[in-house]
Motif scaffolding. Structure first.
Motif, PDB file in Angstrom:
ATOM      1  N   VAL A  11      14.360   1.012  -0.447  1.00 59.09           N
ATOM      2  CA  VAL A  11      13.279   1.658   0.427  1.00 59.09           C
ATOM      3  C   VAL A  11      12.261   0.635   0.949  1.00 59.09           C
ATOM      4  CG1 VAL A  11      11.923   3.569   0.794  1.00 59.09           C
ATOM      5  CG2 VAL A  11      13.950   3.945  -0.846  1.00 59.09           C
ATOM      6  N   TYR A  12      11.902   0.465   2.263  1.00 57.06           N
ATOM      7  CA  TYR A  12      10.939  -0.236   2.541  1.00 57.06           C
ATOM      8  C   TYR A  12       9.696   0.027   1.985  1.00 57.06           C
ATOM      9  CZ  TYR A  12       8.322  -3.141   5.765  1.00 57.06           C
ATOM     10  OH  TYR A  12       7.501  -4.166   6.273  1.00 57.06           O
ATOM     11  N   GLY A  13       9.111  -0.706   1.256  1.00 60.10           N
ATOM     12  CA  GLY A  13       7.890  -0.622   0.680  1.00 60.10           C
ATOM     13  C   GLY A  13       6.880  -1.661   0.204  1.00 60.10           C
ATOM     14  N   PHE A  14       6.296  -1.752  -0.875  1.00 60.87           N
ATOM     15  CA  PHE A  14       5.634  -2.530  -1.261  1.00 60.87           C
ATOM     16  C   PHE A  14       6.526  -3.352  -2.252  1.00 60.87           C
ATOM     17  CE2 PHE A  14       2.313  -0.389   0.551  1.00 60.87           C
ATOM     18  CZ  PHE A  14       1.697  -1.082   1.079  1.00 60.87           C
ATOM     19  N   PRO A  15       6.308  -4.737  -2.477  1.00 57.81           N
ATOM     20  CA  PRO A  15       7.070  -5.569  -3.372  1.00 57.81           C
ATOM     21  C   PRO A  15       6.507  -5.391  -4.995  1.00 57.81           C
ATOM     22  CG  PRO A  15       5.979  -7.136  -1.813  1.00 57.81           C
ATOM     23  CD  PRO A  15       5.750  -5.858  -1.557  1.00 57.81           C
ATOM     24  N   ASN A  16       7.250  -5.552  -6.076  1.00 57.57           N
ATOM     25  CA  ASN A  16       6.709  -5.150  -7.263  1.00 57.57           C
ATOM     26  C   ASN A  16       5.369  -6.001  -7.572  1.00 57.57           C
ATOM     27  OD1 ASN A  16       9.116  -3.836  -7.912  1.00 57.57           O
ATOM     28  ND2 ASN A  16      10.397  -5.693  -8.582  1.00 57.57           N
ATOM     29  N   GLY A  17       4.326  -5.271  -8.230  1.00 57.15           N
ATOM     30  CA  GLY A  17       3.293  -5.999  -8.507  1.00 57.15           C
ATOM     31  C   GLY A  17       2.257  -5.182  -7.630  1.00 57.15           C
ATOM     32  N   GLU A  18       2.639  -4.627  -6.707  1.00 62.24           N
ATOM     33  CA  GLU A  18       1.593  -4.033  -5.501  1.00 62.24           C
ATOM     34  C   GLU A  18       1.393  -2.658  -5.704  1.00 62.24           C
ATOM     35  OE1 GLU A  18      -0.098  -5.949  -3.745  1.00 62.24           O
ATOM     36  OE2 GLU A  18       0.673  -7.900  -4.438  1.00 62.24           O
ATOM     37  N   HIS A  22      -0.416   2.331  -1.736  1.00 60.54           N
ATOM     38  CA  HIS A  22       0.646   3.305  -1.144  1.00 60.54           C
ATOM     39  C   HIS A  22       1.272   3.043   0.049  1.00 60.54           C
ATOM     40  CE1 HIS A  22      -1.228   5.690  -4.371  1.00 60.54           C
ATOM     41  NE2 HIS A  22      -2.399   5.499  -3.829  1.00 60.54           N
ATOM     42  N   ASP A  23       2.537   3.330   0.304  1.00 58.68           N
ATOM     43  CA  ASP A  23       3.259   3.227   1.504  1.00 58.68           C
ATOM     44  C   ASP A  23       2.925   4.479   2.305  1.00 58.68           C
ATOM     45  OD1 ASP A  23       4.951   5.086   0.612  1.00 58.68           O
ATOM     46  OD2 ASP A  23       6.301   3.696   0.019  1.00 58.68           O
ATOM     47  N   TYR A  24       3.579   4.717   3.268  1.00 60.94           N
ATOM     48  CA  TYR A  24       3.515   5.585   4.360  1.00 60.94           C
ATOM     49  C   TYR A  24       3.707   6.975   3.759  1.00 60.94           C
ATOM     50  CZ  TYR A  24       3.545   8.668   8.656  1.00 60.94           C
ATOM     51  OH  TYR A  24       3.521   9.402   9.413  1.00 60.94           O
ATOM     52  N   ILE A  78     -18.552  11.309   8.749  1.00 60.72           N
ATOM     53  CA  ILE A  78     -18.494  10.015   7.937  1.00 60.72           C
ATOM     54  C   ILE A  78     -16.998   9.859   8.479  1.00 60.72           C
ATOM     55  CG2 ILE A  78     -18.002  10.540   5.572  1.00 60.72           C
ATOM     56  CD1 ILE A  78     -19.394   7.758   5.467  1.00 60.72           C
ATOM     57  N   ILE A  79     -16.405   8.557   8.685  1.00 61.20           N
ATOM     58  CA  ILE A  79     -15.071   8.327   8.812  1.00 61.20           C
ATOM     59  C   ILE A  79     -14.871   7.157   7.969  1.00 61.20           C
ATOM     60  CG2 ILE A  79     -13.307   7.247  10.472  1.00 61.20           C
ATOM     61  CD1 ILE A  79     -14.626   8.325  12.678  1.00 61.20           C
ATOM     62  N   PHE A  80     -13.644   7.292   7.242  1.00 64.88           N
ATOM     63  CA  PHE A  80     -12.947   6.275   6.331  1.00 64.88           C
ATOM     64  C   PHE A  80     -11.643   5.924   6.863  1.00 64.88           C
ATOM     65  CE2 PHE A  80     -15.863   8.556   3.335  1.00 64.88           C
ATOM     66  CZ  PHE A  80     -16.651   7.421   2.719  1.00 64.88           C
ATOM     67  N   MET A  81     -11.362   4.760   6.977  1.00 60.83           N
ATOM     68  CA  MET A  81     -10.054   4.263   7.648  1.00 60.83           C
ATOM     69  C   MET A  81      -9.244   3.778   6.487  1.00 60.83           C
ATOM     70  SD  MET A  81     -11.028   2.902  11.440  1.00 60.83           S
ATOM     71  CE  MET A  81      -9.325   2.232  11.746  1.00 60.83           C
ATOM     72  N   GLY A  82      -7.776   3.797   6.606  1.00 57.24           N
ATOM     73  CA  GLY A  82      -7.039   3.355   5.502  1.00 57.24           C
ATOM     74  C   GLY A  82      -5.586   3.473   6.216  1.00 57.24           C
ATOM     75  N   GLN A  83      -4.559   2.606   5.384  1.00 57.77           N
ATOM     76  CA  GLN A  83      -3.149   2.705   5.674  1.00 57.77           C
ATOM     77  C   GLN A  83      -2.894   2.076   7.175  1.00 57.77           C
ATOM     78  OE1 GLN A  83      -1.695   3.726   3.118  1.00 57.77           O
ATOM     79  NE2 GLN A  83       0.427   3.370   4.054  1.00 57.77           N
ATOM     80  N   HIS A  84      -4.001   1.297   7.511  1.00 58.06           N
ATOM     81  CA  HIS A  84      -3.897   0.753   8.788  1.00 58.06           C
ATOM     82  C   HIS A  84      -2.971  -0.582   8.825  1.00 58.06           C
ATOM     83  CE1 HIS A  84      -7.781  -0.243   7.045  1.00 58.06           C
ATOM     84  NE2 HIS A  84      -7.752  -1.386   7.964  1.00 58.06           N
ATOM     85  N   HIS A  85      -2.734  -1.119   7.892  1.00 55.42           N
ATOM     86  CA  HIS A  85      -1.927  -2.395   7.652  1.00 55.42           C
ATOM     87  C   HIS A  85      -0.624  -1.800   7.056  1.00 55.42           C
ATOM     88  CE1 HIS A  85      -5.178  -5.072   8.331  1.00 55.42           C
ATOM     89  NE2 HIS A  85      -5.870  -4.328   7.667  1.00 55.42           N
ATOM     90  N   ALA A  86      -0.115  -0.869   6.925  1.00 52.78           N
ATOM     91  CA  ALA A  86       1.098  -0.440   6.387  1.00 52.78           C
ATOM     92  C   ALA A  86       2.150  -0.126   7.553  1.00 52.78           C
ATOM     93  CB  ALA A  86       0.945   0.854   5.510  1.00 52.78           C
TER      94      ALA A  86
END
Length: 86
Positions: A11-18, A22-24, A78-86
């Motif tokens: 499954v496309y996600g993060f490599p081991n150690g990461e 969180h993925d999408y 207030i706005i918190f942004m995240g997951q924008h690099h996934a």
């Protein structure tokens, strides 16, 4: 490209150690769980699409149920942004 973790090899996600990231799918599940557990306080909204046609989501958290239903609040925000690099 084959990456996976937590028994989800292939499954496309993060490599081991990461595992701290969180993925999408994990991010969507976490936001949905917050909304389900706190329907009077939290609402997930789709605010657009990515170039990969995935939904861009935001979670609105407010102690005023009317503000959740109308998406309008009289309180400062207030706005918190995240997951924008996934």
């Amino acid at each position: 490209f084959e990456a996976g973790r937590g028994g989800h090899q292939g499954v496309y996600g993060f490599p081991n150690g990461e595992d701290d990231y969180h993925d999408y799918a994990e991010m969507r599940a976490a936001l949905s769980a917050l909304e389900t557990a706190n329907p009077e306080l939290a609402k997930v909204n789709v605010i657009g699409k990515t170039y990969q046609n995935r939904e861009l989501v935001a979670i609105h958290i407010n102690s005023d149920k009317n503000a959740l239903e109308t998406s309008k609040s009289t309180k400062p925000g207030i706005i918190f942004m995240g997951q924008h690099h996934a």
